[in-house]
Every structure is written in structure tokens, then in C-alpha cells.
Motif scaffolding. Structure first.
Motif, PDB file in Angstrom:
ATOM      1  N   LEU A 221      -7.073   1.666  -3.316  1.00 16.82           N
ATOM      2  CA  LEU A 221      -5.620   1.590  -3.166  1.00 16.82           C
ATOM      3  C   LEU A 221      -4.935   1.081  -4.430  1.00 16.82           C
ATOM      4  O   LEU A 221      -3.718   1.210  -4.571  1.00 16.82           O
ATOM      5  N   GLN A 222      -5.693   0.501  -5.368  1.00 16.56           N
ATOM      6  CA  GLN A 222      -5.119   0.099  -6.652  1.00 16.56           C
ATOM      7  C   GLN A 222      -4.647   1.307  -7.450  1.00 16.56           C
ATOM      8  O   GLN A 222      -3.786   1.171  -8.325  1.00 16.56           O
ATOM      9  N   TYR A 223      -5.227   2.468  -7.150  1.00 12.98           N
ATOM     10  CA  TYR A 223      -4.988   3.652  -7.973  1.00 12.98           C
ATOM     11  C   TYR A 223      -4.284   4.788  -7.237  1.00 12.98           C
ATOM     12  O   TYR A 223      -3.743   5.682  -7.873  1.00 12.98           O
ATOM     13  N   GLY A 224      -4.251   4.734  -5.909  1.00 13.75           N
ATOM     14  CA  GLY A 224      -3.699   5.846  -5.149  1.00 13.75           C
ATOM     15  C   GLY A 224      -4.587   7.076  -5.281  1.00 13.75           C
ATOM     16  O   GLY A 224      -5.663   7.030  -5.899  1.00 13.75           O
ATOM     17  N   TYR A 225      -4.138   8.190  -4.693  1.00 13.87           N
ATOM     18  CA  TYR A 225      -4.933   9.414  -4.712  1.00 13.87           C
ATOM     19  C   TYR A 225      -4.143  10.522  -5.413  1.00 13.87           C
ATOM     20  O   TYR A 225      -3.075  10.919  -4.944  1.00 13.87           O
ATOM     21  N   ALA A 226      -4.701  11.024  -6.500  1.00  8.80           N
ATOM     22  CA  ALA A 226      -4.020  12.083  -7.252  1.00  8.80           C
ATOM     23  C   ALA A 226      -3.775  13.312  -6.393  1.00  8.80           C
ATOM     24  O   ALA A 226      -2.818  14.056  -6.612  1.00  8.80           O
ATOM     25  N   ASP A 227      -4.643  13.532  -5.401  1.00  8.42           N
ATOM     26  CA  ASP A 227      -4.498  14.707  -4.534  1.00  8.42           C
ATOM     27  C   ASP A 227      -3.832  14.361  -3.204  1.00  8.42           C
ATOM     28  O   ASP A 227      -3.912  15.122  -2.246  1.00  8.42           O
ATOM     29  N   GLY A 228      -3.158  13.203  -3.142  1.00 10.40           N
ATOM     30  CA  GLY A 228      -2.522  12.792  -1.886  1.00 10.40           C
ATOM     31  C   GLY A 228      -1.347  13.682  -1.510  1.00 10.40           C
ATOM     32  O   GLY A 228      -0.715  14.303  -2.371  1.00 10.40           O
ATOM     33  N   ASN A 229      -1.068  13.728  -0.225  1.00  4.30           N
ATOM     34  CA  ASN A 229       0.031  14.571   0.276  1.00  4.30           C
ATOM     35  C   ASN A 229       1.117  13.752   0.964  1.00  4.30           C
ATOM     36  O   ASN A 229       1.991  14.313   1.626  1.00  4.30           O
ATOM     37  N   GLN A 230       1.071  12.406   0.820  1.00  2.00           N
ATOM     38  CA  GLN A 230       2.076  11.533   1.436  1.00  2.00           C
ATOM     39  C   GLN A 230       2.511  10.490   0.415  1.00  2.00           C
ATOM     40  O   GLN A 230       1.671   9.889  -0.265  1.00  2.00           O
ATOM     41  N   TRP A 231       3.819  10.288   0.278  1.00  2.00           N
ATOM     42  CA  TRP A 231       4.339   9.309  -0.685  1.00  2.00           C
ATOM     43  C   TRP A 231       4.231   7.912  -0.099  1.00  2.00           C
ATOM     44  O   TRP A 231       4.930   7.558   0.854  1.00  2.00           O
ATOM     45  N   VAL A 232       3.325   7.098  -0.661  1.00  2.00           N
ATOM     46  CA  VAL A 232       3.124   5.726  -0.195  1.00  2.00           C
ATOM     47  C   VAL A 232       2.856   4.867  -1.434  1.00  2.00           C
ATOM     48  O   VAL A 232       1.705   4.637  -1.813  1.00  2.00           O
ATOM     49  N   ALA A 233       3.915   4.400  -2.076  1.00  2.00           N
ATOM     50  CA  ALA A 233       3.768   3.617  -3.310  1.00  2.00           C
ATOM     51  C   ALA A 233       3.168   2.245  -3.009  1.00  2.00           C
ATOM     52  O   ALA A 233       3.174   1.767  -1.868  1.00  2.00           O
ATOM     53  N   ALA A 234       2.658   1.599  -4.059  1.00  3.33           N
ATOM     54  CA  ALA A 234       1.909   0.347  -3.896  1.00  3.33           C
ATOM     55  C   ALA A 234       2.804  -0.882  -4.027  1.00  3.33           C
ATOM     56  O   ALA A 234       3.722  -0.917  -4.844  1.00  3.33           O
ATOM     57  N   GLU A 235       2.484  -1.889  -3.225  1.00  5.58           N
ATOM     58  CA  GLU A 235       3.111  -3.204  -3.304  1.00  5.58           C
ATOM     59  C   GLU A 235       2.035  -4.221  -3.674  1.00  5.58           C
ATOM     60  O   GLU A 235       0.988  -4.272  -3.030  1.00  5.58           O
ATOM     61  N   CYS A 236       2.294  -5.036  -4.707  1.00  6.27           N
ATOM     62  CA  CYS A 236       1.330  -6.026  -5.181  1.00  6.27           C
ATOM     63  C   CYS A 236       1.697  -7.397  -4.624  1.00  6.27           C
ATOM     64  O   CYS A 236       2.662  -8.019  -5.080  1.00  6.27           O
ATOM     65  N   ASP A 237       0.941  -7.867  -3.647  1.00  2.00           N
ATOM     66  CA  ASP A 237       1.203  -9.180  -3.066  1.00  2.00           C
ATOM     67  C   ASP A 237       0.302 -10.216  -3.723  1.00  2.00           C
ATOM     68  O   ASP A 237      -0.889 -10.014  -3.894  1.00  2.00           O
ATOM     69  N   VAL A 238       0.885 -11.345  -4.094  1.00  2.00           N
ATOM     70  CA  VAL A 238       0.146 -12.419  -4.753  1.00  2.00           C
ATOM     71  C   VAL A 238       0.886 -13.719  -4.503  1.00  2.00           C
ATOM     72  O   VAL A 238       2.107 -13.745  -4.378  1.00  2.00           O
ATOM     73  N   SER A 239       0.144 -14.809  -4.419  1.00  2.00           N
ATOM     74  CA  SER A 239       0.766 -16.112  -4.223  1.00  2.00           C
ATOM     75  C   SER A 239       0.917 -16.825  -5.555  1.00  2.00           C
ATOM     76  O   SER A 239       0.083 -16.697  -6.455  1.00  2.00           O
ATOM     77  N   ILE A 240       1.979 -17.586  -5.681  1.00  2.00           N
ATOM     78  CA  ILE A 240       2.214 -18.347  -6.902  1.00  2.00           C
ATOM     79  C   ILE A 240       1.221 -19.496  -7.030  1.00  2.00           C
ATOM     80  O   ILE A 240       1.048 -20.063  -8.111  1.00  2.00           O
ATOM     81  N   ARG A 241       0.538 -19.799  -5.924  1.00  2.00           N
ATOM     82  CA  ARG A 241      -0.531 -20.799  -5.906  1.00  2.00           C
ATOM     83  C   ARG A 241      -1.840 -20.123  -5.477  1.00  2.00           C
ATOM     84  O   ARG A 241      -1.818 -18.984  -5.025  1.00  2.00           O
ATOM     85  N   PRO A 242      -2.979 -20.825  -5.572  1.00  2.00           N
ATOM     86  CA  PRO A 242      -4.226 -20.202  -5.112  1.00  2.00           C
ATOM     87  C   PRO A 242      -4.176 -19.793  -3.641  1.00  2.00           C
ATOM     88  O   PRO A 242      -4.650 -18.717  -3.278  1.00  2.00           O
ATOM     89  N   GLY A 243      -3.603 -20.633  -2.791  1.00  2.00           N
ATOM     90  CA  GLY A 243      -3.516 -20.325  -1.372  1.00  2.00           C
ATOM     91  C   GLY A 243      -2.181 -19.703  -1.008  1.00  2.00           C
ATOM     92  O   GLY A 243      -1.217 -19.736  -1.780  1.00  2.00           O
ATOM     93  N   TRP A 244      -2.122 -19.139   0.203  1.00  2.00           N
ATOM     94  CA  TRP A 244      -0.874 -18.539   0.682  1.00  2.00           C
ATOM     95  C   TRP A 244       0.007 -19.573   1.364  1.00  2.00           C
ATOM     96  O   TRP A 244       1.225 -19.504   1.290  1.00  2.00           O
TER      97      TRP A 244
END
Length: 629
Positions: A272-295
Motif C-alpha cells: 500500500l506504500q506504492y499503490g497498484y499501477a494497474d489499479g482500476n479504483q482511485w484510492v490515494a494514500a494517507e500517511c498516519d504517524v504520531s508526533i510521539r512514539p506512542g499514539w
């Protein structure tokens, strides 16, 4: 003769409008190349950065994934101020916020009548509080968007795993979508099934995560009640998880998935980091990350807040890699965002703004090897208008843009945007600079393949009077709506990994060769000691008082040998082991950070760790770092 001249002039006057029209005929715009985003998906990606808030009973009980058994009386933030949160987000350039209305522990931050395990049975505002309402109102006041996270998994509800629970879940969703105004996103966590207390009985309940929650039912409800909302899950359908919780997307990142293939809990999630070049559905990526080690908030992480340099790097590798950045703020036990988190987030935004403030191409001359017509000329590349773009003729999938400066100019950043309402097209490009009579490629540490909504490229500083972007291959004719070049003086500082500060008593690992042992006590995240079997024993050499065990799992790309749940035992010199604690490393698959087990101080020579369960059932354990204090 005079009459003849008169007729000639008249003919010219009559013909002139037709000549003007024929010279200004509108060139047909490029046809969309499927799949293409919905308007709401384009608007969502234009937000670029927005906030996540993890807050609940876990905050007050030092947990990441609560079991649903925490005492409701512990939830009592004495200074909670949602306006302080939102003011922080505004100053940090965030365009919205997503609130964990209910996490896996089942505790609800709104006064629902569907369960007693909610905010109305806590001391907060004598049971009259509604944090979902308070945050929604604060967002309206300060002009940013609001959204909700609702965990499908619920470790508190005794009927979890039954059809009755699914009905309960949809009643919760209906309340959130009906009573708190417009939401821009609905967040369904991919971690959505497993062991828990379930009304007091700790057990594992197996569900089919593809079918149990009946997600099409959720999609219908959201379309009816909040049609503008983008739906997040591992596979969308509105936007997708990026396959890690580290905050970055691949340099190659397609906004496509193959419809119906990816589901919550999808085992090949790294794709999912790269998506699928041959995909047929538009589903862009969201990068979730915490500003600290834990959530969730943990006081011992107050000095582990991501630095401005780290956050800036993540911006380039998320928004700059055709994704959005969802930055989590673990609100503290007093109900406020910690000053360290606020300061770094605001300064990070200021850093990004400063680095990308001066577009050097605004005064440069840009020539194209070809263009579709005057309506699609290179003038669109620096006009700051989203819906104008330079385009090539149909079938032209490779072309050059040459940018010329009046004098030699320093450059080390480049920004390219595709006009995604017509689809994502570029498959490969090259950036070059002129040195003398030669064109040389810039030195960059990542591949130059896809572009999408936005691509930000960092490279070694060059001084030149010409830069050339060569579009090598594309899925259809090119449609580029913005182009920028920048210079950032200096370089980002390297940050020290968390293990650099780890202090441990000296130890050996029984049965492990010294060369392999060194890998888990060298304070290097990149080296991993692999233990065969599902337990290991630390020998401290003599009895010492200890109270903490540290474990950093393998940090390689595939994070091998992760311990999911554990049993910790100690023994004196007599080697008679006694179990002192058992538990889980919550969310370790997606967030393999430094883990800590605290226990009542005890004298011991040997510490034994047994993996009751590993993430993928491996019969080995990977230790990037381990230690005791």
C-alpha cells in the motif's frame, strides 16, 4: 476605383470576426484517463496535512490498546480545552482534525445511550461532557474541518463477534454522523479483531474481517448522511492506509488499487506504500504517524517528540510523495496538547513554508518541447491557479520542460503537480541541470517515477542557469498544473534514534554467540539479533535489582519475529523462574517502536521472555535492541 476599394474594405470588416474566431478556436481538453478521483477526493488531497487526536481512557491508564476494563472514574481531564487543540492545529497549518471518538477499548467520548462505557459515567463535567461536540464546535469556530474515527473492534462489548454487535456498531456510527455537523472523513481502523475482555472474559474471538462488519452498509450510511466525507480504511474506498505508521509513502506511489482486493487487515499491506499501477479504483494514500512514539499520551515520552527536522522530512515523504499527512497529537491527562508537541508542530509548518516560499521559476522562462495549444501553455505552470495546466497532444507521452534563469541560480528542491481530476499519468521522469554544454542528472536519493497530486524532490545543490524536466513515459498525454524550483540553505540535522538513550545493565543472552549478541546491545536500530524459538534468557551475571525491560523489535523492511504477547519471568542464581507479568505489545505490527515493560522492583540474575504469540506465527524472535534496568 473608389467603389472597388469600398467593397474590398467592407469584405474585410465582414470577414474579420470569422478570422478572429478561427484563430482562437478552443482546443479540446485531454480526455480523462481512468481511474479518476471524485471531486471530494481531490478536495481531500488539497488539504495536505491534518491532525489526529488520540484521547480516552488509555490516556489515563498508560495503555495503547486498552482491554475495555479500565475504571471509568480514572477519566477526569481537569483542564480540557478543545479550542487549545484547534488553535495549535491552525498555527501548525493543519486543515482539519480526526478524533478517536471510540478506540479499541470501546470507551466513547460522547454521551451515547448505547453503552454505559462512555463519558457520561465519568467525573468529567460530572457526566455532562461531550468531547466530540466540544471539538466539533471548536473546529467551526476556527474554520478547520472535523472528522471522526470509530473503531470497528470493541474489546469491551460482551456481544462482540455476534450479529448484535454489528447492529450496535452501526447505531454508534449513525449517532456520530447525525449529531455533530459535517465531517470530511470517516476513519475505520484496519486493526479490527482479536483478543480482549469482552465483558469480563479475556479471550480470542475470531471473525472474518472481510465480511463481519458488513462495510457496504457503512458506505451506504455515509453516502446518505455525509456524502462529502472520504472513507478511510486499508483499502478505501475513499483513501487508503499507506501500509506503515511511520508517516511516509513510497517514492513510487500510484493513487490506484484493484477494486475489491484490499480489505481491512490485508496481509500484503506493505504494497500500500506504492499503490497498484494497474489499479482500476482511485484510492490515494494517507500517511498516519504520531508526533510521539506512542499514539496515546505517556509521560515518559515528553522528551521523545519528533523534531522539526524529522517532521519536515516526513512532509517531503508524504505530501511530497502523492499522499496526505495525518499527524497525531496524544492529548495529555490534563486535557491539553503538551507544549513540546505544539512548538515542534508549529515550527515544522513554518519550516516547510519557508523552504517552499520562493519559487525560482516565477521569473524564469519555461519552454516546452510541445504543447496542446495556447489554452494549455507553460504559462499555467506558475500561475498558482489549480485548474489550469500545461498539456501535450493526445498520444504524446514524453516531453521536456526547459527552465532558463537570467543568471546562474542555486537549486536543491523541485515541485511538480499533475492535474489529477483528469487522472494520474506520469510513469517516469528525469531532472537535469546544464553545466557548460552538458546536461547532467541531479543527485537524488529516490527514484523519479510517479508524480500524482504533488511530488517534492530533494537533491544535492546545483548552480545552473538551466534546469530540464524530461517526462520519459506516461499512461496518456501529459497534464502538469504546477511547477516549482527552490533553494534551501544548509542541510537537515540527523536525529538520534530512541535506542541511543537506552541505558541497560550489562547482560549476555544464554545460548547466543557473542557476534550475534552484539547486534541487540549496540544501540543501532539497523542491526538485529535473531533468536530461534520463542523464548530467550538474559543473564545479568549476578543478582541485581531491576524494574524495567526494554525491547526494540526488528526494524528491517519486513519487521521479522515480532512478539505480540509475552510472559516475563525472573530467577535468582538458583534458576528457579517466577512469572512476574504477562501482557501484549499493542499495535506492534504497524508501529514497531521501542517497547517497555515496567514492574515492581525485584532482585534477579536471569530474565526470561517468552513469546506467547508472535505476529505472523514465526518460530523466531528479532531483537534490534534489548535491555533491563
Amino acid at each position: 476605383m473608389i467603389m472597388k476599394t469600398h467593397l474590398s474594405l467592407r469584405s474585410i470588416v465582414v470577414a474579420l470576426p470569422f478570422l478572429l474566431l478561427s484563430g482562437c478556436q478552443t482546443v479540446k481538453a485531454p480526455e480523462p484517463v481512468l481511474p479518476v478521483p471524485q471531486e471530494k477526493q481531490v478536495n481531500w488531497q488539497k488539504m495536505e496535512t491534518y491532525a489526529f487526536v488520540h484521547f480516552g481512557l488509555n490516556t489515563f491508564n498508560d495503555r495503547e490498546w486498552g482491554y475495555g476494563d479500565s475504571d471509568l472514574q480514572t477519566f477526569n481531564p481537569t483542564r480540557l480545552d478543545c479550542e487549545q487543540w484547534v488553535q495549535t492545529f491552525v498555527k501548525a497549518g493543519m486543515k482539519g482534525v480526526i478524533l478517536t471518538a471510540k478506540h479499541h477499548d470501546g470507551f466513547c467520548l460522547w454521551p451515547t445511550q448505547l453503552t454505559e462505557y462512555c463519558i457520561r459515567n465519568t467525573p468529567y463535567k460530572d457526566g455532562k461532557g461531550d468531547i466530540v461536540r466540544e471539538l466539533s464546535d471548536a473546529c467551526k469556530k476556527y474554520g478547520i474541518k472535523f472528522a471522526v474515527y470509530l473503531s470497528p473492534w470493541d474489546r469491551h462489548q460482551a456481544n462482540y463477534g455476534t450479529p448484535e454487535y454489528v447492529d450496535y456498531f452501526y447505531k454508534q456510527l449513525h449517532e456520530l454522523l447525525s449529531n455533530y455537523g459535517e465531517v470530511f472523513e470517516v476513519w475505520f481502523d484496519g486493526a479490527n479483531g482479536g483478543d480482549g475482555w469482552y465483558g469480563g472474559s479475556k479471550e480470542v474471538r475470531t471473525i472474518d474481517r472481510k465480511t463481519y462488519y458488513d462495510y457496504p452498509r457503512a458506505y451506504r450510511m455515509i453516502d446518505e448522511l455525509q456524502p462529502q466525507a472520504v472513507i478511510f480504511s486499508d483499502g478505501g474506498p475513499g483513501c487508503r492506509w499507506v501500509g506503515n505508521e511511520s508517516g511516509f509513502a513510497g517514492a513510487t506511489n500510484w493513487s490506484f488499487l484493484r477494486a475489491g482486493e484490499v480489505y481491512p487487515g490485508y496481509p500484503k499491506y506493505r504494497e500500500l506504500q506504492y499503490g497498484y499501477a494497474d489499479g482500476n479504483q482511485w484510492v490515494a494514500a494517507e500517511c498516519d504517524v504520531s508526533i510521539r512514539p506512542g499514539w496515546f499520551y505517556h509521560p515518559e515520552e515528553n522528551d521523545k517528540v519528533k523534531t522539526v527536522d524529522e517532521l519536515t522530512d516526513l512532509y517531503y515523504r508524504s505530501v511530497g510523495h502523492n499522499a496526505t499527512l495525518l499527524l497525531n497529537f496524544p492529548v495529555g491527562r490534563n486535557g491539553l496538547i503538551h507544549p513540546a508537541d505544539s512548538l515542534n508542530a508549529v515550527q515544522f509548518h513554518q519550516r516547510v513554508q519557508a523552504e517552499l516560499a520562493n519559487n525560482l521559476l516565477a521569473t524564469a522562462k519555461i519552454n516546452a518541447s510541445g504543447e496542446r495549444g495556447k489554452q494549455f501553455s507553460t504559462l499555467a505552470l506558475t500561475d498558482g491557479v489549480y485548474d489550469t495546466y500545461w498539456a501535450t497532444n493526445d498520444g504524446v507521452t514524453s516531453a521536456d520542460l526547459t527552465c532558463s534563469f537570467e543568471h546562474p541560480t542555486l537549486i536543491n528542491r523541485l515541485m511538480i503537480q499533475e492535474y489529477i481530476p483528469l487522472g494520474q499519468r506520469v510513469k517516469a521522469f528525469v531532472v537535469e541541470y546544464k553545466q557548460g554544454h552538458q546536461w547532467l542528472p541531479v543527485k537524488c536519493n529516490e527514484e523519479t517515477t510517479t508524480i500524482g497530486y504533488k511530488r517534492l524532490l530533494r537533491f544535492e545543490t546545483v548552480e545552473t542557469d538551466q534546469v530540464r524536466i524530461r517526462f520519459v513515459d506516461a499512461r496518456a498525454c501529459l497534464c502538469i498544473n504546477e511547477l516549482g524550483a527552490y533553494y534551501v540553505a544548509g542541510s537537515q540535522e540527523n536525529y538520534q534514534p530512541a535506542v541511543a538513550e537506552l541505558k541497560s545493565l550489562p547482560f549476555t543472552l544464554l545460548g547466543v554467540h557473542e557476534e550475534e549478541l552484539a547486534k541487540c546491545r549496540d544501540k543501532q536500530e539497523q542491526t538485529t539479533c535473531f533468536i530461534q524459538g520463542k523464548e530467550f534468557v538474559l543473564d545479568l551475571g549476578e543478582e541485581k535489582e531491576i524494574q524495567t525491560f526494554y525491547y526494540l523489535p526488528d526494524q528491517g523492511e519486513y519487521n521479522k519475529g515480532l512478539i505480540a504477547s509475552y510472559e516475563l519471568s525472573v530467577a535468582g542464581s538458583d534458576s528457579n523462574f517466577k512469572t512476574i507479568t504477562t501482557g501484549e505489545f499493542s499495535n506492534i505490527r504497524n508501529n514497531p517502536i521501542l517497547q517497555k515493560i515496567y514492574f515492581t522492583p525485584v532482585n534477579a540474575r536471569y530474565v526470561k521472555v517468552k513469546a506467547i504469540r508472535t505476529i505472523d506465527g514465526e518460530d523466531s524472535i528479532g531483537l534490534a535492541e534489548v535491555g533491563v534496568q
